[in-house]
Design a protein around this motif. Structure first.
Motif, mmCIF file in Angstrom:
data_model
loop_
_atom_site.group_PDB
_atom_site.id
_atom_site.type_symbol
_atom_site.label_atom_id
_atom_site.label_comp_id
_atom_site.label_asym_id
_atom_site.label_seq_id
_atom_site.Cartn_x
_atom_site.Cartn_y
_atom_site.Cartn_z
ATOM 1 N N ASP A 137 0.808 -1.215 0.000
ATOM 2 C CA ASP A 137 0.000 0.000 0.000
ATOM 3 C C ASP A 137 0.850 1.279 0.000
ATOM 4 O OD1 ASP A 137 -2.432 1.277 -0.103
ATOM 5 O OD2 ASP A 137 -2.611 1.445 2.081
ATOM 6 N N VAL A 138 1.833 1.319 -0.896
ATOM 7 C CA VAL A 138 2.710 2.493 -0.964
ATOM 8 C C VAL A 138 2.026 3.625 -1.732
ATOM 9 C CG1 VAL A 138 4.800 1.080 -0.895
ATOM 10 C CG2 VAL A 138 3.861 1.764 -3.104
ATOM 11 N N ASP A 139 2.514 4.836 -1.529
ATOM 12 C CA ASP A 139 1.976 5.978 -2.276
ATOM 13 C C ASP A 139 2.591 6.038 -3.671
ATOM 14 O OD1 ASP A 139 0.254 7.545 -0.315
ATOM 15 O OD2 ASP A 139 2.052 7.109 0.852
ATOM 16 N N TYR A 155 3.035 15.468 -10.705
ATOM 17 C CA TYR A 155 3.174 14.493 -11.788
ATOM 18 C C TYR A 155 2.980 13.095 -11.220
ATOM 19 C CZ TYR A 155 4.742 18.222 -14.772
ATOM 20 O OH TYR A 155 4.789 19.371 -15.505
ATOM 21 N N LYS A 156 2.269 12.253 -11.997
ATOM 22 C CA LYS A 156 1.936 10.916 -11.493
ATOM 23 C C LYS A 156 2.855 9.845 -12.052
ATOM 24 C CE LYS A 156 -2.664 11.503 -9.957
ATOM 25 N NZ LYS A 156 -3.018 10.719 -8.823
ATOM 26 N N TYR A 157 3.441 10.163 -13.184
ATOM 27 C CA TYR A 157 4.321 9.165 -13.805
ATOM 28 C C TYR A 157 5.553 9.896 -14.334
ATOM 29 C CZ TYR A 157 5.849 5.363 -16.837
ATOM 30 O OH TYR A 157 6.592 4.381 -17.440
ATOM 31 N N ILE A 158 6.663 9.696 -13.656
ATOM 32 C CA ILE A 158 7.886 10.396 -14.042
ATOM 33 C C ILE A 158 8.855 9.333 -14.573
ATOM 34 C CG2 ILE A 158 9.736 11.925 -13.236
ATOM 35 C CD1 ILE A 158 7.430 12.329 -10.822
ATOM 36 N N PHE A 159 9.173 9.452 -15.846
ATOM 37 C CA PHE A 159 10.011 8.431 -16.474
ATOM 38 C C PHE A 159 11.294 9.056 -17.008
ATOM 39 C CE2 PHE A 159 8.989 9.506 -20.885
ATOM 40 C CZ PHE A 159 7.841 10.280 -20.701
ATOM 41 N N THR A 160 12.171 8.263 -17.577
ATOM 42 C CA THR A 160 13.479 8.776 -17.996
ATOM 43 C C THR A 160 13.864 8.283 -19.387
ATOM 44 O OG1 THR A 160 14.513 6.876 -16.960
ATOM 45 C CG2 THR A 160 14.442 8.899 -15.653
ATOM 46 N N ARG A 161 14.768 9.028 -19.985
ATOM 47 C CA ARG A 161 15.386 8.555 -21.232
ATOM 48 C C ARG A 161 16.835 9.019 -21.269
ATOM 49 N NH1 ARG A 161 15.989 12.489 -25.404
ATOM 50 N NH2 ARG A 161 16.461 10.764 -26.792
ATOM 51 N N ASN A 162 17.649 8.267 -21.989
ATOM 52 C CA ASN A 162 19.036 8.687 -22.174
ATOM 53 C C ASN A 162 19.099 9.640 -23.343
ATOM 54 O OD1 ASN A 162 20.676 5.570 -21.214
ATOM 55 N ND2 ASN A 162 20.425 7.470 -20.079
ATOM 56 N N LEU A 181 6.346 5.817 -10.225
ATOM 57 C CA LEU A 181 4.940 5.569 -10.522
ATOM 58 C C LEU A 181 4.105 5.858 -9.282
ATOM 59 C CD1 LEU A 181 6.810 3.295 -12.023
ATOM 60 C CD2 LEU A 181 4.644 2.259 -12.571
ATOM 61 N N ASP A 182 3.185 6.775 -9.436
ATOM 62 C CA ASP A 182 2.252 7.056 -8.368
ATOM 63 C C ASP A 182 1.326 5.830 -8.185
ATOM 64 O OD1 ASP A 182 0.323 9.180 -6.995
ATOM 65 O OD2 ASP A 182 -0.869 8.001 -8.413
ATOM 66 N N ARG A 183 0.663 5.743 -7.045
ATOM 67 C CA ARG A 183 -0.224 4.611 -6.735
ATOM 68 C C ARG A 183 -1.193 4.281 -7.888
ATOM 69 N NH1 ARG A 183 -2.541 3.476 -1.590
ATOM 70 N NH2 ARG A 183 -1.638 5.380 -0.750
ATOM 71 N N ASN A 186 -1.381 0.842 -10.174
ATOM 72 C CA ASN A 186 -2.611 0.074 -10.406
ATOM 73 C C ASN A 186 -2.889 -0.070 -11.899
ATOM 74 O OD1 ASN A 186 -2.939 -0.139 -7.657
ATOM 75 N ND2 ASN A 186 -4.349 1.592 -7.510
ATOM 76 N N ALA A 187 -2.661 1.017 -12.631
ATOM 77 C CA ALA A 187 -2.893 0.974 -14.082
ATOM 78 C C ALA A 187 -1.968 -0.048 -14.741
ATOM 79 C CB ALA A 187 -2.673 2.353 -14.688
ATOM 80 N N PHE A 188 -0.701 -0.013 -14.375
ATOM 81 C CA PHE A 188 0.279 -0.958 -14.926
ATOM 82 C C PHE A 188 -0.149 -2.400 -14.667
ATOM 83 C CE2 PHE A 188 4.433 -0.232 -16.800
ATOM 84 C CZ PHE A 188 4.452 1.147 -16.909
ATOM 85 N N LEU A 189 -0.672 -2.610 -13.451
ATOM 86 C CA LEU A 189 -0.998 -3.983 -13.066
ATOM 87 C C LEU A 189 -2.308 -4.488 -13.669
ATOM 88 C CD1 LEU A 189 0.270 -4.054 -9.369
ATOM 89 C CD2 LEU A 189 1.379 -4.944 -11.421
ATOM 90 N N THR A 190 -3.077 -3.591 -14.293
ATOM 91 C CA THR A 190 -4.284 -4.084 -14.968
ATOM 92 C C THR A 190 -3.910 -4.717 -16.309
ATOM 93 O OG1 THR A 190 -4.673 -1.944 -15.965
ATOM 94 C CG2 THR A 190 -5.892 -2.408 -13.949
ATOM 95 N N TYR A 191 -2.695 -4.448 -16.794
ATOM 96 C CA TYR A 191 -2.225 -5.075 -18.037
ATOM 97 C C TYR A 191 -1.778 -6.496 -17.729
ATOM 98 C CZ TYR A 191 -2.499 -0.863 -20.816
ATOM 99 O OH TYR A 191 -2.959 0.207 -21.508
#
Ligand code: UDP
Ligand code: MG
Length: 307
Positions: A90-92, A119-126, A166-168, A172-177
């Motif tokens: 149950d992490v944030d 921001y709810k989804y902070i990602f990275t790129r090289n 990844l925000d909570r 959850n969205a990722f895990l619905t896949y």
């Protein structure tokens, strides 16, 4: 109340890295006192001292959690297990990070700056790949271009990394896949949410060697393309178009120049070969459907200290 954040760290034979990474992360965590952190190491069936080093940390530091697989299942499975555990805890938010310092812990400060901005989804790129082996750089660049073209994915990010917060809701969205063959970067461009990209230069692995052979990487690249494009229709289509054109040209030129019709037999033989490839390809699609229906586990846990 402090927000609870889990750091998900997939580890496969990373005995040289555990201590270095743990110390480096702790140096950054003191600058982020607003949060309660959990180290969530996922040991992907390591054959070296990785697990015992993690367990030693867990003994001294109650923030250290681990999941250890019964064998090597691959990085996608490690990330999935980490996200599932984060959901259970149950992490944030969760931060996915490689064990080899190619995802620099110092960037966590930037991650949390954006997190606080909402921001709810902070990602990275090289943004550059200087320092990476030339051949790897070439294939990686080619992959992202071909991937973007075949999938038509407007959100696909060139040289994206798995290093992401990844925000909570995003977890959850990722895990619905429920894809049996997972390609997280493809999932990430589909889920939406308020996103931010952090760019940084390619960093070299600090110790140990890469755990991805060329074969494994190639298979993974194919999985990405298969899962997020219509390549299954495209390839048989291209093959049949090519075949039809070849045969029509044979017949026309055979008539005009009155040449030997043996060429047609050669064309037909080539056609049968190509058809064989197509059939194999269709069978592969069948296997993919079977895998999805069988719904075999992505990983099996042998040991964990998460209740
Ligand atoms: N990894 C994993 N399972 C695997 C291969 C890799 O959990 O089967 C982990 C590995 O320990 C590392 C991360 O995934 O933390 C990225 O792997 P690596 O650095 O070897 O890949 P590269 O950066 O060379 O592409
Ligand atoms: Mg690496």
């Amino acid at each position: 109340m402090k927000k609870k954040i889990s750091l998900i760290i997939p580890c496969y034979n990373e005995e040289e890295m555990i201590d270095i990474l743990y110390d480096e992360i702790n140096k950054v965590l003191v600058k982020l006192p607003k949060y309660d952190f959990i180290f969530l190491f996922v040991d992907d069936g390591s054959k070296d001292q990785t697990l015992s080093l993690i367990k030693a940390k867990a003994k001294k530091d109650h923030r250290v959690k681990y999941i250890s697989f019964s064998r090597n299942f691959g990085k996608e499975s490690s990330m999935l297990a980490g996200l599932e555990a984060a959901q259970k805890l149950d992490v944030d938010a969760a931060l996915l990070m490689d064990a080899d310092m190619q995802d620099p812990p110092s960037l966590m400060l930037e991650f949390f700056k954006y997190y606080e901005e909402g921001y709810k989804y902070i990602f990275t790129r090289n943004k550059t790949r200087k320092g990476q082996a030339l051949l790897k750089r070439f294939f990686a660049n080619a992959f992202y271009v071909i991937y973007a073209w075949l999938t038509g994915d407007k959100n696909s990010v060139h040289s994206a990394r798995d290093f992401a917060l990844l925000d909570r809701d995003v977890i959850n969205a990722f895990l619905t896949y429920k894809d049996k063959h997972r390609y997280s970067k493809g999932i990430s461009s589909q889920i939406g949410f308020k996103k931010k990209c952090i760019e940084y230069d390619f960093q070299e692995r600090q110790a140990g060697t890469t755990k991805w052979s060329f074969r494994k990487l190639f298979k993974y690249a194919m999985t990405g393309i298969k899962q997020f494009s219509h390549v299954y229709i495209l390839v048989p289509n291209l093959i049949s178009i090519f075949l039809s054109i070849a045969l029509i040209l044979q017949i026309i030129f055979g008539h005009i120049y009155k040449y030997d019709y043996r060429y047609i037999y050669i064309a037909i033989t080539a056609g049968v070969l190509l058809l064989n490839i197509t059939l194999k390809y269709v069978m592969k699609l069948g296997y993919d459907i079977r895998d999805q229906l069988l719904n075999r586990p992505h990983y099996l846990t042998a040991e964990t200290n998460i209740e």
